[in-house]
Design a protein around this motif. Structure first.
Motif, short mmCIF file in Angstrom:
data_model
loop_
_atom_site.label_atom_id
_atom_site.label_comp_id
_atom_site.label_asym_id
_atom_site.label_seq_id
_atom_site.Cartn_x
_atom_site.Cartn_y
_atom_site.Cartn_z
N ALA A 124 0.82 -1.21 0.00
CA ALA A 124 0.00 0.00 0.00
C ALA A 124 0.86 1.27 0.00
O ALA A 124 0.50 2.28 0.60
N GLY A 125 2.01 1.20 -0.68
CA GLY A 125 2.79 2.40 -0.91
C GLY A 125 2.14 3.23 -2.02
O GLY A 125 1.04 2.91 -2.48
N LEU A 179 -1.30 2.20 -3.95
CA LEU A 179 -2.52 3.00 -3.78
C LEU A 179 -3.03 3.51 -5.13
O LEU A 179 -4.25 3.52 -5.38
N ASP A 215 -0.60 -4.83 3.42
CA ASP A 215 0.61 -4.12 3.81
C ASP A 215 0.92 -4.50 5.25
O ASP A 215 0.16 -5.24 5.88
N ASN A 269 1.87 -1.80 7.25
CA ASN A 269 1.73 -0.47 7.85
C ASN A 269 0.25 -0.14 7.97
O ASN A 269 -0.44 0.08 6.97
N GLU A 292 -1.31 2.49 9.07
CA GLU A 292 -1.71 3.82 8.62
C GLU A 292 -1.95 3.85 7.11
O GLU A 292 -2.89 4.48 6.63
N ARG A 293 -1.10 3.16 6.37
CA ARG A 293 -1.29 3.12 4.91
C ARG A 293 -2.54 2.31 4.55
O ARG A 293 -3.25 2.62 3.60
N PHE A 326 -5.47 4.48 5.03
CA PHE A 326 -5.57 5.39 3.89
C PHE A 326 -6.19 4.67 2.69
O PHE A 326 -7.03 5.23 1.97
N ALA A 327 -5.80 3.41 2.48
CA ALA A 327 -6.35 2.63 1.38
C ALA A 327 -7.86 2.44 1.54
O ALA A 327 -8.61 2.47 0.56
N SER A 343 5.13 -4.27 -3.60
CA SER A 343 5.99 -4.05 -2.44
C SER A 343 7.44 -4.48 -2.68
O SER A 343 8.35 -3.92 -2.07
N THR A 357 0.69 14.33 0.47
CA THR A 357 0.57 14.61 1.90
C THR A 357 1.56 15.66 2.39
O THR A 357 1.38 16.21 3.48
N ILE A 365 2.83 9.91 2.13
CA ILE A 365 2.41 9.08 1.00
C ILE A 365 3.16 9.57 -0.24
O ILE A 365 3.95 8.86 -0.83
#
Length: 357
Positions: A177-178, A182, A200, A202, A204-205, A208-209, A247, A319, A340
Motif C-alpha cells: 500500500a505504498g 494506492l 501491507d 503499515n 496507517e497506509r 488510507f487505502a 511491495s 501529503t 504518502i
C-alpha cells in the motif's frame, strides 16, 4: 525568462547541493520547460540515501526527479504541437524510436532509452529543463501542476492493470500500500474491478487505502505466507484473477501465487530481492502467469484522460509539499515513512513547507 536556474544536484549519497546551472537551449524537436512540480519517487530517495538504485549507481553529479510537470517557455526547431505557455505532463523515458522494441510499441524496454534521473541522465529538480516535445502531454486548464506530475506514477498503475488483465467485476489483489499500490487500487477501481483487497504491514497506509475505496485492507504483519493467503481467501468471494505486486517483498510474491486464481495473472511492479524463491510447482499447477512490469508504454494518454475526467482523483495522495530550496527536508520526509507522496514545487511562484493542511 529569469536567469535563475536553481538546481538540486546529488554528488554522492546524502550529499545534495543547491547550485545555479546554465539555462539549456532546446534542440530540434525539443522544448524548454519551466518546471512546475516534481514528485519524489522511491528511486529518487534510494539514490539520495544510498547513492544507487538496483544496478544504477551515482558516479558523477546527478539531478534527481522524474515525476514532473512544466510550462513550455521556448520551442526548438521542428516543434509544431506545442507553443510557449502550454502546460504539460512529461513522460520521462525517451527511447531510440527505431529499434525492434520501439517499432512494436514496447519502447519501455528499448535498450537505449534515456530516463530522467537515471545515471547519467539528469532529472527535473531544476527550474528549467529541456525535453523532446513528443514526450510532453498538454494539461487541461482544470488539471493542476501537481496532478500533472502524478501522471507518471498513474501511468505505472495503468500499465500494471492492463498487464494484469484487470476488468469489470473481477476481484483484484494489490500487495503493498505504498504510492504505487494506492494508485493501482484507484486505477483498478476506475476499470471496474470489484472487490479489491490490498495488503501491507503499515496500518496507517491500510487506513488510507480504506479511505480511497479498498473493500478489504489486510495487515499481514507477523503472518506466514499461507496464513495471509488464507485470510485473503476469506475476504474475497473468489480467488483474485489479477494480482498486482507493488511491495517487492519476498513474501508478497509468494502470497500472490498462493492466493491467486487458477489461470490468473500476477504482475511484478515492486523491485526487491533479485533471487526470491517462488512456489513454482503451485504456479505451474494453477497455470498462473507472472508478468514483469518495466515502467509503462503508451499509457500517458489514458492516465491523463483519467485525471482530466475525474475518473481517478490523486490529489489526496500528496501529503507533504516543499519548495525547491527545502529539497533536503523533502527527501528526509519522503524517507521517514510519514508521507504518502512528497511534492516539491520548483516554480518560484509556488508554496511549500511541510505537510498538507
Amino acid at each position: 525568462m529569469s536567469e535563475d536556474n536553481l538546481t538540486a544536484v546529488l554528488y554522492k549519497a546524502q550529499d545534495l547541493r543547491l547550485e545555479q546551472r546554465p539555462i539549456p537551449t532546446p534542440g530540434h524537436g525539443e522544448v524548454l520547460l519551466r518546471v512546475g512540480s516534481v514528485g519524489l519517487c522511491g528511486s529518487d530517495v534510494s539514490y539520495w540515501w544510498r547513492g544507487r538504485t538496483a544496478r544504477h549507481v551515482v558516479k558523477t553529479p546527478l539531478v534527481l526527479g522524474h515525476e514532473f510537470s512544466g510550462t513550455v517557455v521556448q520551442c526548438g526547431p521542428g516543434v509544431h504541437t506545442l507553443k510557449p505557455g502550454d502546460r504539460v505532463a512529461i513522460e520521462p523515458g525517451v527511447p531510440c524510436r527505431v529499434c525492434e522494441h520501439c517499432k512494436k510499441g514496447r519502447y519501455n524496454v528499448c535498450r537505449d532509452v534515456k530516463f530522467c534521473a537515471t545515471p547519467p541522465v539528469d532529472g527535473s529538480l531544476t527550474r528549467y529543463y529541456v525535453h523532446p516535445a513528443d514526450f510532453c502531454f498538454k494539461l487541461d486548464e482544470g488539471v493542476s501542476d501537481e496532478e500533472g506530475a502524478l501522471v507518471e506514477p498513474l501511468a505505472v498503475a495503468v500499465y500494471s492493470c492492463q498487464r494484469a488483465e484487470v476488468g469489470v467485476g473481477r476481484p483484484v489483489l494489490v500487495l503493498g500500500a505504498g504510492p504505487i499500490g494506492l494508485v493501482s487500487l484507484l486505477t483498478a477501481r476506475a476499470m471496474g474491478a470489484s472487490p479489491i483487497c490490498i495488503t501491507d504491514i503499515n496500518e496507517e497506509r491500510l487506513k488510507f487505502a480504506r479511505q480511497l475505496g479498498a473493500e478489504h485492507a489486510l495487515n499481514v504483519s507477523g503472518m506466514s505466507d499461507k496464513e495471509a493467503a488464507r485470510r485473503i481467501s476469506q475476504l474475497l468471494p473468489r480467488p483474485p484473477s489479477s494480482v498486482i505486486e507493488c511491495s517487492g517483498a519476498d513474501s508478497s510474491y509468494r502470497i500472490g501465487i498462493l492466493a491467486g486464481a487458477k489461470g490468473g495473472v500476477m504482475v511484478t511492479v515492486g523491485r526487491g530481492n533479485p533471487d526470491v524463491t517462488l512456489p513454482v510447482t503451485l504456479l505451474t499447477a494453477k497455470e498462473m502467469e507472472v508478468r514483469g512490469i518495466f515502467r509503462y508504454a503508451n499509457c500517458y494518454p489514458a492516465a491523463l484522460a483519467m485525471i482530466t475526467s475525474g475518473t481517478v482523483d490523486l490529489r489526496a495522495l500528496v501529503t507533504h509539499r516543499f519548495r525547491l530550496d527545502q529539497v533536503d527536508q523533502a527527501f528526509h520526509t519522503a524517507r521517514d515513512g510519514t508521507a504518502i507522496k512528497v511534492m516539491v514545487r520548483v516554480d518560484r511562484g509556488g508554496a511549500g513547507h511541510g505537510p498538507t493542511e
